[in-house]
Design a protein around this motif. Structure first.
Motif, PDB file in Angstrom:
ATOM      1  N   GLN A 282       0.864  -1.205  -0.028  1.00 18.96           N
ATOM      2  CA  GLN A 282      -0.003  -0.005  -0.245  1.00 18.96           C
ATOM      3  C   GLN A 282       0.972   1.263  -0.141  1.00 18.96           C
ATOM      4  OE1 GLN A 282      -2.987  -0.543  -0.741  1.00 18.96           O
ATOM      5  NE2 GLN A 282      -2.702  -2.722  -0.467  1.00 18.96           N
TER       6      GLN A 282
ATOM      7  N   SER B 238      -1.934   4.854   6.260  1.00 22.12           N
ATOM      8  CA  SER B 238      -0.974   5.198   7.356  1.00 22.12           C
ATOM      9  C   SER B 238      -1.792   6.102   8.376  1.00 22.12           C
ATOM     10  CB  SER B 238       0.115   6.026   6.663  1.00 22.12           C
ATOM     11  OG  SER B 238      -0.515   7.418   6.235  1.00 22.12           O
ATOM     12  N   GLY B 239      -2.926   6.228   8.103  1.00 18.71           N
ATOM     13  CA  GLY B 239      -3.761   7.281   8.998  1.00 18.71           C
ATOM     14  C   GLY B 239      -3.507   8.972   8.657  1.00 18.71           C
ATOM     15  N   TYR B 240      -2.384   9.264   7.682  1.00 27.60           N
ATOM     16  CA  TYR B 240      -2.367  10.646   7.513  1.00 27.60           C
ATOM     17  C   TYR B 240      -3.567  11.643   7.151  1.00 27.60           C
ATOM     18  CZ  TYR B 240       0.036  14.758   5.274  1.00 27.60           C
ATOM     19  OH  TYR B 240       0.328  15.973   4.936  1.00 27.60           O
TER      20      TYR B 240
ATOM     21  N   LEU C   1      -7.126  -3.970   5.988  1.00 30.28           N
ATOM     22  CA  LEU C   1      -5.691  -4.672   6.220  1.00 30.28           C
ATOM     23  C   LEU C   1      -5.454  -4.701   7.848  1.00 30.28           C
ATOM     24  CD1 LEU C   1      -3.372  -4.326   3.314  1.00 30.28           C
ATOM     25  CD2 LEU C   1      -4.977  -6.150   3.532  1.00 30.28           C
TER      26      LEU C   1
ATOM     27  N   PRO D  96      -5.898  -0.313  -5.860  1.00 25.92           N
ATOM     28  CA  PRO D  96      -7.341  -0.806  -6.089  1.00 25.92           C
ATOM     29  C   PRO D  96      -8.020  -1.044  -4.717  1.00 25.92           C
ATOM     30  CG  PRO D  96      -5.809  -2.358  -6.696  1.00 25.92           C
ATOM     31  CD  PRO D  96      -4.958  -1.287  -6.501  1.00 25.92           C
TER      32      PRO D  96
ATOM     33  N   ILE E 236      -9.854  -3.112  -2.394  1.00 29.64           N
ATOM     34  CA  ILE E 236      -9.743  -4.525  -2.442  1.00 29.64           C
ATOM     35  C   ILE E 236     -11.336  -5.172  -2.188  1.00 29.64           C
ATOM     36  CG2 ILE E 236      -9.006  -6.506  -1.104  1.00 29.64           C
ATOM     37  CD1 ILE E 236      -6.728  -4.786  -0.181  1.00 29.64           C
TER      38      ILE E 236
END
Ligand code: SAH
Length: 230
Positions: free
Chosen positions: A81, A111-113, A131, A226, A228
């Motif tokens: 990712q 990442s949470g960014y 994930l 993409p 998922i």
């Protein structure tokens, strides 16, 4: 109190001078990124610019790529990712026309960014990641950074997060082949969704929910990982 010896002063100075530049490098890079990648293009929303100038992007990328945290391209965050290029994060945030009291859903926490940027601008942020290790890592990182208005969920973004719906805005940061109807359903009337749609060739869409359906406007060609399908 006795004064410091020359040797002590040297050691002290070494640590001070050694620590300050390291801290300054990221602050300086962050400022340059805002000037050259955002203001010099079409990011004009002051609140978006302030949020991008505040959030420490280097804390959201793996240590080996930290030196590149403010470069003008996406970076790998593991598990196949990526964290989007700063400009794209700012562009999508600006396109969502957020207001301080808004409730926003993000699909693809990564990442949470992007969630942190949103949390600087609105009241409540909900974000879903498919994930599990990324979801857990982002959840910890965001709470360690002191964000109290973000909730992370490990789950499938195609289903949205019905419990907190309807949303003022939805930002999708992975690309579905088609507009996910369930996400449109979870928007308020007049609410906006920013979503990259397509397989290889993708367009960023701005969708507005109307009384009896939705309108679609294409913004720009993009390249996202993409979305998922389970
Ligand atoms: N917004 C992120 C970057 C996202 S990369 C950031 O700021 O770092 C896209 C993310 O979407 C990846 O972490 C990927 O695992 C996640 N993803 C892909 N398909 C998904 C789905 N169906 N539901 C939720 N998340 C999904």
């Amino acid at each position: 109190m006795r004064s410091l010896t020359a040797v002590e002063l040297f050691i002290f100075g070494f640590f001070i001078l050694g620590a300050v530049p390291v801290k300054d490098v990221f602050a300086k890079k962050r400022k340059t990124m805002v000037e050259r990648q955002l203001k010099a293009r079409d990011i004009t929303d002051d609140k978006v610019l302030s949020a991008m100038a505040k959030v420490k992007r280097e804390l959201f990328v793996p240590p080996p790529v930290q030196p590149a945290a403010y470069e003008d391209y996406p970076l790998s965050i593991g598990y196949g990712q990526t964290i989007s290029q700063p400009y794209i994060v700012a562009y999508m945030t600006q396109a969502a026309k957020l207001k301080p009291g808004d409730k926003v859903l993000e699909i693809g926490t990564g990442s949470g960014y992007q969630a942190a940027i949103l949390a600087e601008l609105v009241k409540e942020v909900y974000t879903i990641e498919i994930l599990e290790p990324l979801a857990r890592q982002a959840e910890k990182r965001l709470s360690d950074s002191g964000y109290k208005n973000i909730q992370v969920k490990f789950g499938d973004g195609y289903r949205g997060w019905q419990e907190h719906a309807p949303y003022d805005a939805i930002i999708v940061t992975a690309a579905p082949s088609q507009i996910p109807q369930e996400l449109v359903n979870q928007l308020k009337t007049g609410g906006l969704m920013v979503v990259p749609v397509g397989d290889f060739f993708q367009e960023l869409y701005l969708i507005e929910k109307t009384e009896d359906g939705f309108t679609t406007r294409t913004l720009l060609p993009v390249r996202f990982v993409p979305m998922i399908k389970k």
